[in-house]
Design a protein around this motif. Structure first.
Motif, PDB file in Angstrom:
ATOM      1  N   PRO A  37       0.829  -1.219   0.000  1.00 40.82           N
ATOM      2  CA  PRO A  37       0.000   0.000   0.000  1.00 40.82           C
ATOM      3  C   PRO A  37       0.858   1.262   0.000  1.00 40.82           C
ATOM      4  CG  PRO A  37       0.049  -0.965   2.186  1.00 40.82           C
ATOM      5  CD  PRO A  37       0.803  -1.902   1.294  1.00 40.82           C
ATOM      6  N   THR A  38       0.363   2.293  -0.661  1.00 42.71           N
ATOM      7  CA  THR A  38       1.018   3.597  -0.687  1.00 42.71           C
ATOM      8  C   THR A  38      -0.023   4.669  -0.383  1.00 42.71           C
ATOM      9  OG1 THR A  38       0.638   3.850  -3.066  1.00 42.71           O
ATOM     10  CG2 THR A  38       2.714   2.808  -2.385  1.00 42.71           C
ATOM     11  N   ALA A  39       0.408   5.939  -0.383  1.00 44.65           N
ATOM     12  CA  ALA A  39      -0.523   7.036  -0.102  1.00 44.65           C
ATOM     13  C   ALA A  39      -1.587   7.138  -1.194  1.00 44.65           C
ATOM     14  CB  ALA A  39       0.241   8.349   0.017  1.00 44.65           C
ATOM     15  N   LYS A  40      -1.189   6.919  -2.433  1.00 45.35           N
ATOM     16  CA  LYS A  40      -2.156   6.963  -3.537  1.00 45.35           C
ATOM     17  C   LYS A  40      -2.898   5.643  -3.697  1.00 45.35           C
ATOM     18  CE  LYS A  40       0.469  10.370  -6.216  1.00 45.35           C
ATOM     19  NZ  LYS A  40       1.122  10.670  -7.526  1.00 45.35           N
ATOM     20  N   ARG A  41      -2.370   4.586  -3.083  1.00 47.68           N
ATOM     21  CA  ARG A  41      -2.978   3.265  -3.200  1.00 47.68           C
ATOM     22  C   ARG A  41      -3.082   2.642  -1.811  1.00 47.68           C
ATOM     23  NH1 ARG A  41       0.797   0.874  -6.530  1.00 47.68           N
ATOM     24  NH2 ARG A  41       1.860   0.088  -4.695  1.00 47.68           N
ATOM     25  N   PRO A  42      -4.001   3.164  -0.970  1.00 47.44           N
ATOM     26  CA  PRO A  42      -4.041   2.697   0.424  1.00 47.44           C
ATOM     27  C   PRO A  42      -4.589   1.286   0.581  1.00 47.44           C
ATOM     28  CG  PRO A  42      -5.800   4.256  -0.002  1.00 47.44           C
ATOM     29  CD  PRO A  42      -4.973   4.226  -1.240  1.00 47.44           C
ATOM     30  N   ASP A  43      -5.476   0.859  -0.319  1.00 46.26           N
ATOM     31  CA  ASP A  43      -6.095  -0.456  -0.196  1.00 46.26           C
ATOM     32  C   ASP A  43      -5.541  -1.397  -1.272  1.00 46.26           C
ATOM     33  OD1 ASP A  43      -7.707   0.449   1.892  1.00 46.26           O
ATOM     34  OD2 ASP A  43      -9.206   1.228   0.475  1.00 46.26           O
TER      35      ASP A  43
END
Length: 445
Positions: free
Chosen positions: A62-68
């Protein structure tokens, strides 16, 4: 061409601490393998390995732009918290490779219906690569800093390296490019394995100006080397005999035989001793060959092309099995390429059986009364007694020059030379006398 060499640096004073790092890496690979098996249709759709790794990372990290994400890597295990990014991507590539190989093997098995069904992919006994700056940093003196899993987190530790390893690498690999090390365990000790790469240019000389070192690797004697010129002149010759090592090897094999006669089918400790003696003989043989090449300023080192597959039926078949000819050739090839020397191999048939003076088949062992039953010397058809290995080395060097010279000749000149020397038509019957005849014919033309 590029030459590569691997050197190991032993880590001192650390043992159980590094086990947690290896286990965490293998567990990470196991996790990514399970994700690949579940989402292989999506991952295999990507065309390049980099895109496959990006697709797998998008499903697990997960990243900030891809939390889920469907499979969260960070929450799978507490050891994966603060998992180094480069190590995570290396685990992704390892998992993709194992699953891809499994899918290919499964498809081939379903297509041919032969053999067992391949087993499910597993992490196995793999070891991590410690990438520069991210997980490995050189320190002052004989130390280095590596990032490992320690005290329930990923942290840097300073490890002591063996002084002899560092000094050897600095002395021999200062002009080579160093790759990132791999953390390896051998027995109870830990090592950092480095691969060093160097761009070298091999010697380019016309065949008429080359000096060849012809090497005959023997079973009874270690090796015989002869330096030959293109006109058939023998510039030098050297013999290597290792009587002490051969005697130790013979006694070690005798101990194994005696143990087997008493019912001990598995003797790992005795075999380990025998293998160590045999490896020592191979290393000394390779070093001797390189010393001869330097002494005679050789441009090419020529070996026989040895085909040792299949069942051995000779009386000394155990000695043939213990013969490390391929290992010696491999070591010499690596050392020679680093110095810019070339390696070549010729047809091995008849090099010891045919006399170098062109008199035909020689007599060996019980075939001749002059040899006393020994296979180290032979009797020519002219009655001359000669060293078998030296005779073979002359023929090995001659066959190399014959091949290289005739390959560069126009078709008309080659046929004219074959008319004068019929042995040229079959490479397996060429000897040193054939090379001398070929040179005389070309010089006269």
């Amino acid at each position: 061409m590029k030459t590569k060499a691997m050197y190991s640096q032993k880590i001192k004073h650390y043992n159980h601490v590094l086990k947690d790092t290896i286990k965490a890496y293998r567990d990470a690979v196991t996790f990514f393998i399970s994700v690949c098996m579940e989402e292989w249709d999506i991952i295999s759709f990507q065309t390049s390995p980099q895109r496959r790794m990006n697709a797998l990372e998008a499903m697990t990290h997960p990243t900030a732009k891809r939390p889920d994400v469907p499979h969260c890597f960070d929450n799978a295990d507490k050891r994966f918290y603060k998992f180094p990014c480069y190590l995570r991507r290396a685990a992704c590539m390892e998992a993709i490779g194992k699953v891809s190989s499994y899918k290919s093997s499964l498809a081939n098995r379903e297509k041919n219906k032969d053999g067992k069904k391949p087993g499910a992919p597993k992490a196995g006994y793999i070891y991590p690569c410690l990438y520069h700056e991210n997980m490995y940093r050189e320190a002052e003196g004989y130390t280095a800093r590596i990032k490992v899993y320690i005290r329930n987190t990923w942290d840097w530790i300073t490890v002591q390296l063996r002084r002899s390893d560092i000094d050897y690498i600095r002395r021999h690999c200062s002009d080579m490019k160093q790759s990132s090390p791999t953390l390896q365990k051998r027995g109870k000790e830990w090592f950092l394995d480095f691969v060093y790469e160097k761009e070298v240019k091999l010697i380019e000389k016309p065949v008429w100006e080359q000096t060849v070192l012809a090497v005959d690797l023997g079973i009874n004697s270690a090796c015989t080397c002869s330096a030959l010129l293109s006109d058939g002149t023998v510039a030098g010759r050297r013999f290597l005999h290792l009587p002490a090592e051969e005697d130790c090897l013979k006694k070690s094999i005798g101990r194994i035989k005696k143990a087997q006669q008493h019912g001990n089918r598995k003797t790992p400790r005795l075999w380990a001793v025998t293998k160590g003696i045999n490896d020592d003989i191979a290393v000394k043989t390779a070093a001797f060959i390189m010393d001869c090449a330097e002494r005679f300023h050789a441009d090419v080192i020529v070996f026989e092309h040895l085909e040792r597959r299949g069942r051995k039926r000779a009386s000394g078949k155990q000695r043939i099995h213990m013969w490390r000819a391929e290992y010696v050739q491999s070591m010499v090839e690596n050392k020679a390429h680093r110095l810019g020397l070339r390696i070549s191999r010729v047809n091995a048939w008849g090099t010891s059986r045919l006399a170098f003076d062109g008199s035909g088949r020689v007599k060996r062992g019980k075939e001749s009364d002059k040899t006393g039953g020994s296979y180290s010397i032979c009797e020519f058809a002219t009655g001359k007694v000669y060293n078998c290995d030296l005779n073979a080395s002359y023929n090995i060097g001659a066959r190399y020059f014959i091949r290289e010279i005739t390959k560069s000749l126009p078709e008309r000149e080659r046929l004219a030379a074959e008319a004068k020397a019929p042995q040229l038509a079959r490479r397996s019957t060429c000897t040193l006398s054939t090379l001398i005849d070929l040179y005389a014919e070309l010089a006269a033309a």
